[in-house]
Enzyme design. Structure first.
Site, PDB file in Angstrom:
ATOM      1  N   LYS A 192       1.129  -1.241   0.134  1.00 19.61           N
ATOM      2  CA  LYS A 192       0.071  -0.068  -0.156  1.00 19.61           C
ATOM      3  C   LYS A 192       0.706   1.272  -0.073  1.00 19.61           C
ATOM      4  O   LYS A 192       1.495   1.544   1.142  1.00 19.61           O
ATOM      5  CB  LYS A 192      -0.919   0.056   1.247  1.00 19.61           C
ATOM      6  CG  LYS A 192      -1.815   1.140   1.071  1.00 19.61           C
ATOM      7  CD  LYS A 192      -2.673   1.545   2.562  1.00 19.61           C
ATOM      8  CE  LYS A 192      -1.876   2.565   3.298  1.00 19.61           C
ATOM      9  NZ  LYS A 192      -1.733   3.709   2.762  1.00 19.61           N
ATOM     10  N   GLU A 266      10.556   0.771  10.072  1.00 22.71           N
ATOM     11  CA  GLU A 266      11.356   2.022  10.030  1.00 22.71           C
ATOM     12  C   GLU A 266      10.722   3.158  10.262  1.00 22.71           C
ATOM     13  O   GLU A 266       9.824   3.612   9.495  1.00 22.71           O
ATOM     14  CB  GLU A 266      12.003   1.928   8.374  1.00 22.71           C
ATOM     15  CG  GLU A 266      13.309   2.542   8.368  1.00 22.71           C
ATOM     16  CD  GLU A 266      13.008   3.623   7.660  1.00 22.71           C
ATOM     17  OE1 GLU A 266      12.828   4.976   8.677  1.00 22.71           O
ATOM     18  OE2 GLU A 266      13.066   3.914   6.534  1.00 22.71           O
ATOM     19  N   CYS A 300      13.292  10.669   6.885  1.00 22.82           N
ATOM     20  CA  CYS A 300      13.552   9.935   8.015  1.00 22.82           C
ATOM     21  C   CYS A 300      14.664  10.382   8.853  1.00 22.82           C
ATOM     22  O   CYS A 300      14.863  10.439  10.107  1.00 22.82           O
ATOM     23  CB  CYS A 300      12.790   8.555   8.105  1.00 22.82           C
ATOM     24  SG  CYS A 300      13.840   7.502   6.786  1.00 22.82           S
ATOM     25  N   GLU A 397      10.444  15.219  15.885  1.00 23.40           N
ATOM     26  CA  GLU A 397      10.849  15.099  14.412  1.00 23.40           C
ATOM     27  C   GLU A 397       9.941  16.127  13.903  1.00 23.40           C
ATOM     28  O   GLU A 397       8.657  16.013  13.713  1.00 23.40           O
ATOM     29  CB  GLU A 397      10.460  13.627  13.856  1.00 23.40           C
ATOM     30  CG  GLU A 397      10.755  13.515  12.383  1.00 23.40           C
ATOM     31  CD  GLU A 397      10.436  12.196  11.957  1.00 23.40           C
ATOM     32  OE1 GLU A 397       9.398  11.624  12.248  1.00 23.40           O
ATOM     33  OE2 GLU A 397      11.419  11.851  11.390  1.00 23.40           O
TER      34      GLU A 397
HETATM   35  P1  NAI Z   1       2.085   7.750   8.663  1.00 25.81           P
HETATM   36  O1  NAI Z   1       2.994   6.764   9.684  1.00 25.81           O
HETATM   37  O2  NAI Z   1       0.553   7.931   9.275  1.00 25.81           O
HETATM   38  O3  NAI Z   1       1.921   7.128   7.255  1.00 25.81           O
HETATM   39  C1  NAI Z   1       2.571   6.086   6.801  1.00 25.81           C
HETATM   40  C2  NAI Z   1       1.792   5.008   6.126  1.00 25.81           C
HETATM   41  O4  NAI Z   1       1.076   4.420   6.957  1.00 25.81           O
HETATM   42  C3  NAI Z   1       0.889   5.485   5.088  1.00 25.81           C
HETATM   43  O5  NAI Z   1       0.768   4.475   4.062  1.00 25.81           O
HETATM   44  C4  NAI Z   1      -0.428   5.646   5.788  1.00 25.81           C
HETATM   45  O6  NAI Z   1      -1.528   5.458   4.932  1.00 25.81           O
HETATM   46  C5  NAI Z   1      -0.122   4.330   6.718  1.00 25.81           C
HETATM   47  N1  NAI Z   1      -1.102   4.248   7.979  1.00 25.81           N
HETATM   48  C6  NAI Z   1      -1.747   5.318   8.583  1.00 25.81           C
HETATM   49  N2  NAI Z   1      -2.104   4.930   9.730  1.00 25.81           N
HETATM   50  C7  NAI Z   1      -2.015   3.700   9.623  1.00 25.81           C
HETATM   51  C8  NAI Z   1      -2.761   2.504  10.363  1.00 25.81           C
HETATM   52  N3  NAI Z   1      -3.496   2.925  11.630  1.00 25.81           N
HETATM   53  N4  NAI Z   1      -2.354   1.490  10.344  1.00 25.81           N
HETATM   54  C9  NAI Z   1      -1.244   0.920   9.223  1.00 25.81           C
HETATM   55  N5  NAI Z   1      -1.226   1.734   8.181  1.00 25.81           N
HETATM   56  C10 NAI Z   1      -1.422   3.037   8.389  1.00 25.81           C
HETATM   57  O7  NAI Z   1       2.635   9.082   8.564  1.00 25.81           O
HETATM   58  P2  NAI Z   1       1.896  10.497   8.060  1.00 25.81           P
HETATM   59  O8  NAI Z   1       0.708  10.831   8.521  1.00 25.81           O
HETATM   60  O9  NAI Z   1       1.950  10.274   6.447  1.00 25.81           O
HETATM   61  O10 NAI Z   1       2.947  11.606   8.544  1.00 25.81           O
HETATM   62  C11 NAI Z   1       3.010  11.815   9.870  1.00 25.81           C
HETATM   63  C12 NAI Z   1       4.218  12.212  10.378  1.00 25.81           C
HETATM   64  O11 NAI Z   1       5.046  11.012  10.348  1.00 25.81           O
HETATM   65  C13 NAI Z   1       5.342  13.110   9.690  1.00 25.81           C
HETATM   66  O12 NAI Z   1       4.909  14.401   9.901  1.00 25.81           O
HETATM   67  C14 NAI Z   1       6.741  12.651   9.921  1.00 25.81           C
HETATM   68  O13 NAI Z   1       6.977  13.062  10.951  1.00 25.81           O
HETATM   69  C15 NAI Z   1       6.594  11.315   9.782  1.00 25.81           C
HETATM   70  N6  NAI Z   1       6.834  10.361   8.915  1.00 25.81           N
HETATM   71  C16 NAI Z   1       7.969   9.459   8.903  1.00 25.81           C
HETATM   72  C17 NAI Z   1       8.391   9.008   7.861  1.00 25.81           C
HETATM   73  C18 NAI Z   1       9.706   8.216   7.921  1.00 25.81           C
HETATM   74  O14 NAI Z   1      10.018   7.628   6.821  1.00 25.81           O
HETATM   75  N7  NAI Z   1      10.263   7.801   9.035  1.00 25.81           N
HETATM   76  C19 NAI Z   1       7.600   8.822   6.760  1.00 25.81           C
HETATM   77  C20 NAI Z   1       6.360   9.693   6.684  1.00 25.81           C
HETATM   78  C21 NAI Z   1       6.061  10.287   7.873  1.00 25.81           C
END
Ligand code: NAI
Length: 801
Positions: A192, A266, A300, A397
């Site tokens: 996804k 990650e 990240c 972050e």
């Molecule tokens: P997120 O962690 O919500 O999204 C990442 C993925 O997880 C997306 O595909 C999303 O649809 C999915 N997801 C969301 N809720 C889920 C759940 N309950 N169960 C399974 N999958 C789920 O990140 P988001 O909301 O896009 O960004 C929020 C913050 O997260 C950002 O401001 C940033 O600080 C951090 N982030 C960190 C990343 C990294 O690579 N370490 C990448 C993206 C965001």
């Protein structure tokens, strides 16, 4: 109209737009509506759809389908049906498919780059020169691993069906990081993409059709967190691989606890960027640009905390400001732009809020004098100075183009500041002194350490976190482990349990007969707890009875409680740095000596064990225990890292490092070998441990204290707390100073350990009540323990021209 003399006068860049027509034509060909890619076919676009927008303009690009539980079901079913065949075709055939995918990515590289920049807002310069080439590299590299799997990973087989959930910051690259190793190792996947950035994943689905990948091997579902949630909950998924926020990582850890699903996470980071006074400051400035303004800081492992030696700070800040003034923010499709747009309004608001918070907390903000474009979602490069280490912007972050700068005086202070975070994804350090660099690198709590470089990645090098940045590695040989398991037959299923114990009960009875027949009553022995190298009484003041195999009471042990566990963790924590620093040779010597001392007392131990398991089995167990000590003493200085031949002027040192303090909840039987099998690999690799021995047969463990005392093992390296395992295990699992917990007990206990571990994202290794034959640990099983006892740090060292 600008004239040529004007241009020579200002040396300003003109626009250099990348052509977007092919990308729009591709979207139009699909009617700007997309279904899902399941079992090798496209479903029609569903009723439940959402829009994906161009962050540089705010305008819609296409409508995508929100996959619901029914679609998740179908995709998992398709992956399940395809998996045996995909494994059966063998490594060479899989290598051919992965090679074809690599080729196909290269052949369509520009369309991928343009689509990525349109959908995500990242500069075309980055998507074209970094993301897409790394995607191709990942498929090539893993084509190679598919080819070599049988030889290089003997005894391992695929995990099965993998659910992969990826973020929006590197949409296609994260897809490659997930899909390539999974497929190479014979798994099938349901992936996804993030809801903001699905387009390149959909184009990739077409590539799968173009190379005639067997149907169901790759399935792509679009949707938001709800789709992810359904994937995580699906019983047909054997493993979840997730990249994203620590918050969602924690939810997934909790949701999968006890399900038996494998998990790799990650997560976020707050990576330090350490500048020593002898660093080449011009390189440092370019390093900062790459560290925090690459991909608008939505990385990240972004170097978001500059730590600079006090005397150098002023010069560095002046140079940085000059460089920031010259950065260009604008249309991502302009080839001469340094920074593009922020992915979505929600992310922009988050950055704005945190920046406001930084100012409120008293830090000093600096931004260039020019303004950002007003259509779309942009944020300027931002520098904060005068930041307190505990300030929100120094700890949280931000995931945007915002960097904080703090100063240090000594290298030790730099290390302390660098490690002052919940995270541990990456670190970079800058100095011309290789001795200093190689002294500091091992002291940093991070999965990747870059020396005089930053944000460099390669398929040949593992990437992943320490601490709350998650666990598991992506890339390199170490990344393959996430997608394989040991084949059955390597170990017999099911623990032996208490079966057959009755037959040996006589030995226990004869032991008692002997003491009863003596003239004097035996001197009472009071097994205590073993904490910090001392035998201590349990805090509770209670003892628990111990019974032999026939049910006769043969002694008592201290009933450890929460406080005892905490004390033991503290002792282990104190001993950890010293033991981790001890040379591998030194650790090997201590272990060999332990074997020597146990051998000298083998009869006594055999008699003790016999009370629980039986005569001949007891002797065998002691012999096995001694052999196992030998095995791990042997490994102590041989389980070494690798040198990855990463491109650029680098070699990358992949070093297995100890995790820190490990909580070890040992199996009920066999009492001695069960304990040694966990303690030895852990301490051989430089961890310190708190072990909870068998609740029903704890006496061989308490007898071991004296052997440990006489074997030069430093105090606090091994701590033993007796008591009820299932009461003590949760204390370890919830303790923030414990880096990992191994639990070999019930299914419920396993689930509880996984659930409670979410607090500080500790590594867990549990058996879900399945048990294992501890007497039949072969070479490969030994390796499994060593893997669990270590995490890999990749240190990038400049090398050659
Ligand atoms: P997120 O962690 O919500 O999204 C990442 C993925 O997880 C997306 O595909 C999303 O649809 C999915 N997801 C969301 N809720 C889920 C759940 N309950 N169960 C399974 N999958 C789920 O990140 P988001 O909301 O896009 O960004 C929020 C913050 O997260 C950002 O401001 C940033 O600080 C951090 N982030 C960190 C990343 C990294 O690579 N370490 C990448 C993206 C965001």
């Amino acid at each position: 109209m600008t004239s040529i003399p004007d241009i020579f006068g200002t040396m300003a860049y003109g626009p250099a737009p990348e052509g977007v027509a092919p990308a729009h034509a591709w979207l139009d060909r699909h009617g700007r509506r997309f279904g899902l890619f399941i079992a090798g076919e496209w479903t029609p676009a569903g009723d439940d759809t959402f829009e994906t927008l161009n962050p540089a303009t705010g305008r819609p690009l296409a409508r995508l389908t929100q996959a619901g539980p029914a679609e998740v079901d179908r995709a998992v079913e398709a992956a399940r049906a395809a998996q045996p065949g995909w494994w059966a075709i063998g490594g060479h055939a899989r290598a051919r498919y992965l090679y074809a995918l690599a080729r196909q990515v290269q052949k369509h590289s520009r369309l991928f780059a343009v689509l990525e920049s349109l959908d995500n807002g990242k500069p075309i310069r980055e998507s074209r020169d970094i993301d897409v080439p790394l995607v191709a590299r990942h498929f090539y590299h893993h084509a190679g691993w598919a080819q070599l799997m049988a030889r290089e990973l003997p005894g391992r087989e695929p995990v099965g069906v993998v659910g992969q959930i990826i973020p929006w910051n590197f949409p296609l690259l994260m897809l490659a990081w997930k899909i390539a190793p999974a497929l190479a190792m014979g798994n099938t996947v349901v992936l996804k993409p993030a809801e903001f950035t699905s387009l390149t994943a959909l184009r990739f689905a077409e590539l799968c059709q173009e190379v005639e990948l067997p149907a169901g091997v790759v399935n792509i579902l679009t949707g938001d967190g709800r789709t992810g949630e359904a994937m995580v909950a699906h019983p047909g998924v054997d493993k979840i691989a997730f990249t994203g926020s620590t918050e969602v990582g924690r939810i997934i850890r909790t949701a999968t606890a006890g399900s038996g699903k494998r998990l790799s996470l990650e997560l976020g980071g707050k990576s330090p960027f350490i500048v020593f006074p002898d660093a080449d400051l011009d390189s440092v400035v370019e390093g900062v640009v790459d560290a925090i303004w690459f991909n608008q800081g939505q990385v990240c492992c972004a170097g978001s905390r500059i730590l600079v030696q006090e005397g150098t700070a002023e010069r560095l800040v002046a140079k940085l400001k000059a460089r920031m003034e010259a950065l260009r923010v604008g249309d991502p499709l302009d080839k001469a732009v340094d920074m593009g747009a922020i992915v979505a309004p929600v992310q922009l608001r988050r950055i704005q809020d945190l920046v406001r918070r930084g100012e409120e907390e008293g830090a000093e903000l600096w931004q260039p004098s020019w303004g950002c474009p007003r259509d779309g979602w942009f944020f300027p490069p931002t520098l904060f100075t005068g930041v307190e280490p505990a300030a929100t912007i120094a700890q949280v972050e931000i995931f945007g183009p915002v960097v904080v700068l703090m100063t240090f005086r000594t290298p030790a202070e730099a290390v302390e500041l660098a490690n002052n975070t919940r995270y541990g994804l990456a670190a970079s350090l800058w100095t011309e002194n290789v001795n200093l660099a190689l002294d500091i690198a091992p002291q940093l709590q991070a999965g990747t350490v870059w020396i005089n470089c930053t944000n460099v990645f390669d398929a040949g090098s593992g990437f992943g976190g320490y601490r709350e940045s998650g666990f598991g590695r992506e890339g390199g040989r170490e990344g393959l482990r996430e997608y394989v398991k040991w084949a059955p037959g390597r170990r017999a299923a099911g623990a032996k349990g208490r079966k057959g114990a009755g037959a040996h009960g006589r030995t226990g009875a004869s032991l008692k007969a002997r003491s009863a027949g003596a003239l004097l009553p035996p001197i009472d022995r009071t097994p205590k707890l073993y904490i910090g190298g001392k035998q201590v009484r349990p805090d509770s003041g209670y003892s628990l009875p111990v019974h032999d195999a026939l049910g006769a009471r043969i002694g008592e042990v201290g009933q450890g409680n929460r406080k005892d566990v905490r004390n033991a963790v503290e002792a282990a924590h104190k001993a950890a740095p010293g033991w981790a620093r001890a040379t591998a040779h030194n650790r090997a010597q201590v272990l060999f000596y332990l074997a020597e001392n146990l051998a000298a007392r083998s009869e006594e131990f055999a008699r003790r064990i016999a009370a629980f398991t039986g005569g001949s089995a007891a002797e065998r167990e002691v012999a096995q225990g001694i052999e196992r000590i030998y095995t791990y003493a042997a490994w102590a200085d041989k389980y070494d890292g690798r040198v990855h031949p990463t491109p650029f002027r680098n070699v990358t040192l992949a070093m297995p490092e100890p995790i820190g303090v490990l909580g070890l909840v040992c199996p009920e039987l066999p009492p001695l070998v069960g304990l040694l099998s966990l303690v030895l690999p852990a301490v051989a690799m430089g961890n310190t441990v708190v072990a909870i021995p068998s609740s029903s047969a704890p006496l061989p463990a308490t007898d071991l204290y004296q052997v440990l005392d006489t074997s030069d093992l430093p105090a606090g390296v091994v701590n033993i707390v007796t008591g009820n395992r299932d009461e003590l295990a949760p204390v370890l699992a919830a303790h923030d100073d414990v880096g990992g917990v191994w639990y070999f007990g019930s299914a419920e206990g396993s689930a509880e350990v996984e659930r409670l571990s979410a607090g500080n994202m500790k590594r867990t290794w549990v058996d879900y009540g399945r048990g294992r034959d501890w007497t039949a640990l072969d070479q490969s099983d030994g390796e499994e323990f060593l893997e669990q006892a270590t995490q890999v740090k990749n240190i990038w060292v400049p090398y050659g021209e």
